[in-house]
Design a protein around this motif. Structure first.
Motif, PDB file in Angstrom:
ATOM      1  N   LYS A 131       0.820  -1.216   0.000  1.00 31.30           N
ATOM      2  CA  LYS A 131       0.000   0.000   0.000  1.00 31.30           C
ATOM      3  C   LYS A 131       0.854   1.266   0.000  1.00 31.30           C
ATOM      4  O   LYS A 131       0.556   2.255   0.691  1.00 31.30           O
ATOM      5  N   CYS A 132       1.923   1.231  -0.775  1.00 32.32           N
ATOM      6  CA  CYS A 132       2.800   2.396  -0.899  1.00 32.32           C
ATOM      7  C   CYS A 132       2.088   3.500  -1.688  1.00 32.32           C
ATOM      8  O   CYS A 132       1.301   3.224  -2.599  1.00 32.32           O
ATOM      9  N   THR A 133       2.376   4.734  -1.328  1.00 33.61           N
ATOM     10  CA  THR A 133       1.786   5.875  -2.022  1.00 33.61           C
ATOM     11  C   THR A 133       2.864   6.863  -2.449  1.00 33.61           C
ATOM     12  O   THR A 133       3.925   6.955  -1.826  1.00 33.61           O
ATOM     13  N   ASP A 134       2.567   7.591  -3.519  1.00 32.60           N
ATOM     14  CA  ASP A 134       3.452   8.661  -4.015  1.00 32.60           C
ATOM     15  C   ASP A 134       4.876   8.174  -4.258  1.00 32.60           C
ATOM     16  O   ASP A 134       5.854   8.833  -3.888  1.00 32.60           O
ATOM     17  N   VAL A 135       5.002   7.021  -4.883  1.00 29.95           N
ATOM     18  CA  VAL A 135       6.314   6.438  -5.164  1.00 29.95           C
ATOM     19  C   VAL A 135       6.850   6.986  -6.485  1.00 29.95           C
ATOM     20  O   VAL A 135       6.104   7.168  -7.453  1.00 29.95           O
ATOM     21  N   VAL A 136       8.150   7.249  -6.526  1.00 32.58           N
ATOM     22  CA  VAL A 136       8.844   7.664  -7.743  1.00 32.58           C
ATOM     23  C   VAL A 136       9.864   6.587  -8.083  1.00 32.58           C
ATOM     24  O   VAL A 136      10.562   6.083  -7.194  1.00 32.58           O
ATOM     25  N   ALA A 137       9.961   6.233  -9.367  1.00 37.07           N
ATOM     26  CA  ALA A 137      10.848   5.151  -9.787  1.00 37.07           C
ATOM     27  C   ALA A 137      11.954   5.664 -10.700  1.00 37.07           C
ATOM     28  O   ALA A 137      11.723   6.543 -11.545  1.00 37.07           O
ATOM     29  N   PHE A 138      13.141   5.102 -10.519  1.00 34.18           N
ATOM     30  CA  PHE A 138      14.298   5.465 -11.338  1.00 34.18           C
ATOM     31  C   PHE A 138      14.979   4.194 -11.840  1.00 34.18           C
ATOM     32  O   PHE A 138      15.040   3.194 -11.132  1.00 34.18           O
ATOM     33  N   ARG A 139      15.485   4.264 -13.064  1.00 28.51           N
ATOM     34  CA  ARG A 139      16.453   3.272 -13.510  1.00 28.51           C
ATOM     35  C   ARG A 139      17.766   3.993 -13.722  1.00 28.51           C
ATOM     36  O   ARG A 139      17.835   4.999 -14.440  1.00 28.51           O
ATOM     37  N   ILE A 140      18.822   3.500 -13.074  1.00 30.21           N
ATOM     38  CA  ILE A 140      20.145   4.074 -13.277  1.00 30.21           C
ATOM     39  C   ILE A 140      21.033   3.013 -13.919  1.00 30.21           C
ATOM     40  O   ILE A 140      20.863   1.816 -13.682  1.00 30.21           O
ATOM     41  N   GLY A 141      21.961   3.454 -14.751  1.00 28.60           N
ATOM     42  CA  GLY A 141      22.824   2.481 -15.393  1.00 28.60           C
ATOM     43  C   GLY A 141      23.817   3.118 -16.337  1.00 28.60           C
ATOM     44  O   GLY A 141      24.075   4.323 -16.288  1.00 28.60           O
ATOM     45  N   THR A 142      24.351   2.283 -17.221  1.00 29.36           N
ATOM     46  CA  THR A 142      25.345   2.717 -18.198  1.00 29.36           C
ATOM     47  C   THR A 142      24.765   2.553 -19.600  1.00 29.36           C
ATOM     48  O   THR A 142      23.787   1.839 -19.807  1.00 29.36           O
ATOM     49  N   SER A 143      25.389   3.204 -20.556  1.00 26.79           N
ATOM     50  CA  SER A 143      24.882   3.165 -21.927  1.00 26.79           C
ATOM     51  C   SER A 143      25.991   3.552 -22.886  1.00 26.79           C
ATOM     52  O   SER A 143      27.057   4.024 -22.490  1.00 26.79           O
ATOM     53  N   LYS A 298      24.648   9.948  -8.133  1.00 20.88           N
ATOM     54  CA  LYS A 298      24.710  11.288  -7.544  1.00 20.88           C
ATOM     55  C   LYS A 298      23.506  12.131  -7.957  1.00 20.88           C
ATOM     56  O   LYS A 298      22.938  12.863  -7.139  1.00 20.88           O
ATOM     57  N   LEU A 299      23.108  12.009  -9.220  1.00 18.75           N
ATOM     58  CA  LEU A 299      21.993  12.807  -9.723  1.00 18.75           C
ATOM     59  C   LEU A 299      20.682  12.389  -9.059  1.00 18.75           C
ATOM     60  O   LEU A 299      19.923  13.222  -8.558  1.00 18.75           O
ATOM     61  N   VAL A 300      20.422  11.086  -9.045  1.00 24.04           N
ATOM     62  CA  VAL A 300      19.197  10.582  -8.409  1.00 24.04           C
ATOM     63  C   VAL A 300      19.257  10.820  -6.899  1.00 24.04           C
ATOM     64  O   VAL A 300      18.245  11.181  -6.281  1.00 24.04           O
ATOM     65  N   GLY A 301      20.428  10.643  -6.324  1.00 24.87           N
ATOM     66  CA  GLY A 301      20.583  10.880  -4.889  1.00 24.87           C
ATOM     67  C   GLY A 301      20.276  12.312  -4.505  1.00 24.87           C
ATOM     68  O   GLY A 301      19.633  12.576  -3.477  1.00 24.87           O
ATOM     69  N   CYS A 302      20.688  13.257  -5.340  1.00 28.80           N
ATOM     70  CA  CYS A 302      20.401  14.674  -5.095  1.00 28.80           C
ATOM     71  C   CYS A 302      18.903  14.917  -5.096  1.00 28.80           C
ATOM     72  O   CYS A 302      18.365  15.606  -4.206  1.00 28.80           O
ATOM     73  N   TYR A 303      18.197  14.340  -6.067  1.00 27.96           N
ATOM     74  CA  TYR A 303      16.741  14.506  -6.132  1.00 27.96           C
ATOM     75  C   TYR A 303      16.066  13.915  -4.897  1.00 27.96           C
ATOM     76  O   TYR A 303      15.190  14.530  -4.290  1.00 27.96           O
ATOM     77  N   ILE A 304      16.474  12.700  -4.527  1.00 26.83           N
ATOM     78  CA  ILE A 304      15.858  12.030  -3.378  1.00 26.83           C
ATOM     79  C   ILE A 304      16.110  12.819  -2.101  1.00 26.83           C
ATOM     80  O   ILE A 304      15.197  13.009  -1.279  1.00 26.83           O
ATOM     81  N   LYS A 305      17.324  13.305  -1.910  1.00 27.35           N
ATOM     82  CA  LYS A 305      17.633  14.052  -0.694  1.00 27.35           C
ATOM     83  C   LYS A 305      16.799  15.325  -0.606  1.00 27.35           C
ATOM     84  O   LYS A 305      16.250  15.650   0.468  1.00 27.35           O
ATOM     85  N   LYS A 306      16.677  16.055  -1.722  1.00 28.17           N
ATOM     86  CA  LYS A 306      15.871  17.277  -1.727  1.00 28.17           C
ATOM     87  C   LYS A 306      14.421  16.970  -1.379  1.00 28.17           C
ATOM     88  O   LYS A 306      13.793  17.671  -0.573  1.00 28.17           O
ATOM     89  N   THR A 307      13.891  15.917  -1.964  1.00 24.49           N
ATOM     90  CA  THR A 307      12.498  15.546  -1.732  1.00 24.49           C
ATOM     91  C   THR A 307      12.303  15.012  -0.329  1.00 24.49           C
ATOM     92  O   THR A 307      11.321  15.333   0.348  1.00 24.49           O
ATOM     93  N   PHE A 308      13.231  14.188   0.134  1.00 23.13           N
ATOM     94  CA  PHE A 308      13.170  13.589   1.464  1.00 23.13           C
ATOM     95  C   PHE A 308      13.203  14.653   2.555  1.00 23.13           C
ATOM     96  O   PHE A 308      12.457  14.587   3.540  1.00 23.13           O
ATOM     97  N   CYS A 309      14.045  15.651   2.370  1.00 26.78           N
ATOM     98  CA  CYS A 309      14.203  16.697   3.383  1.00 26.78           C
ATOM     99  C   CYS A 309      12.988  17.623   3.453  1.00 26.78           C
ATOM    100  O   CYS A 309      12.783  18.310   4.459  1.00 26.78           O
ATOM    101  N   LYS A 310      12.166  17.663   2.394  1.00 33.37           N
ATOM    102  CA  LYS A 310      10.958  18.490   2.402  1.00 33.37           C
ATOM    103  C   LYS A 310       9.853  17.880   3.232  1.00 33.37           C
ATOM    104  O   LYS A 310       8.947  18.556   3.665  1.00 33.37           O
ATOM    105  N   LYS A 311       9.914  16.551   3.395  1.00 29.73           N
ATOM    106  CA  LYS A 311       8.803  15.841   4.050  1.00 29.73           C
ATOM    107  C   LYS A 311       8.866  15.974   5.551  1.00 29.73           C
ATOM    108  O   LYS A 311       9.909  16.135   6.121  1.00 29.73           O
TER     109      LYS A 311
END
Length: 311
Positions: A131-143, A298-311
């Motif tokens: 019953k998770c809510t407001d989840v954001v999903a990321f795929r990180i990798g190489t290309s 680092k990029l995804v981590g920056c987004y998560i930290k900003k969002t996490f700290c707002k909550k």
């Protein structure tokens, strides 16, 4: 009427919590749902207690890379140290690995569309059972990049197939069903803003070519078989570039399709290890490649930290 200059990606009101969506009437008739490839089940595990607080899901091909990401987030969110040994929730299976740090769930998916598709089916059901809510999903990798300096991070706008069509084809009961592969625009823009804050490497938003093969499917000349010429390869890659393609990988199309089907805002963030217009084989040192692979984290981590700290 005067035109508005407001950012359409910014919320100006409070929205109700959004659940992860599944569309399968047979799930309700099952006595137990066994997520076989995770070695988890609704009778043997309390999904709500284990995963109910998950707000961010990050998936990547390598098991070791996902453990490293969970350790990185452990320190970045102030929950522990980067050297802490985060336990693998799926330790009793060798198919996938899973690590949880606070609201962040990191899961490996292996290589290629079939492998990530299996994982996403079970992951989406897990989030629904919890019953998770407001989840954001990321795929990180190489290309592999096209016309980009190695080390450039590509945030995918849309995933296209080998013919540059923006869709994922699923063969179901002998019939081809297509699903759109456009990813969340607002999330991509927020990630680009994060890159400007980090200011350590170049990142762009671009189209990603998703293939079902690493060699012939990506027009390489170094596979066991090759029935096309160097000129054929270069023509194809230039056509891809003209179509807006800036990198090539093997999972983005089904990731985008399943995020759309489940209502998950999703982003694909991949670093380029080489410019395919310059060659087929990766020649950078192990140390350089390791640093490149940390950039999507680092990029995804920056987004998560900003969002996490707002909550």
């Amino acid at each position: 009427m005067a035109s508005s200059n407001k950012d359409p990606c910014k919320k100006e009101m409070t929205y109700p919590a959004k659940c992860v969506y599944v569309s399968n009437p047979y799930l309700e008739t099952m006595n137990e749902d066994i997520l076989y490839h995770f070695d988890l089940g609704t009778k043997t595990h309390d999904f709500r207690a284990m995963f109910g607080d998950v707000k961010f899901v990050c998936v990547g091909g390598s098991a070791s890379r996902m453990k490293a990401f969970s350790q990185y987030m452990n320190e970045l969110l102030g929950l522990g140290r980067a050297t802490d040994d985060i336990p693998n929730i799926c330790a009793h299976t060798d198919r996938y690995s899973m690590y949880k740090v606070g609201p962040v769930l990191a899961v490996s998916h292996g290589m290629g569309i079939p492998s990530i598709s299996i994982m996403l089916h079970e992951l989406i059901k897990l989030l629904c059972h919890a019953k998770c809510t407001d989840v954001v999903a990321f795929r990180i990798g190489t290309s592999g990049g096209i016309g980009l300096q190695p080390g450039t991070v590509v945030i995918t706008k849309v995933s296209v197939d080998a013919s540059f069509n923006a869709c994922f084809e699923q063969n179901t009961l002998g019939m081809i069903v297509t699903y759109p592969t456009v990813l969340n625009e607002c999330l991509a823009q927020e990630l680009l803003k994060c890159n400007k804050e980090i200011d350590q490497f170049n990142a762009i938003i671009g189209t990603t070519l998703c293939t079902s093969d690493f060699y012939e499917g990506q027009a390489r000349l170094d596979g066991a078989f090759c029935n096309y010429t160097y000129e054929d390869k270069m023509n194809y890659l230039h056509c891809a570039y003209e179509a807006g393609v800036r990198n090539i990988e093997m999972e983005s199309s089904v990731f985008a399709a399943m995020c759309n089907r489940s209502g998950l805002p999703g982003a694909v963030v991949c670093v380029t290890l080489l410019d395919r217009l310059q060659g087929d084989q990766i020649g950078s040192s192990h140390e350089v490649l390791e640093e490149y692979q940390e950039r999507p984290q680092k990029l995804v981590g920056c987004y998560i930290k900003k969002t996490f700290c707002k909550k």
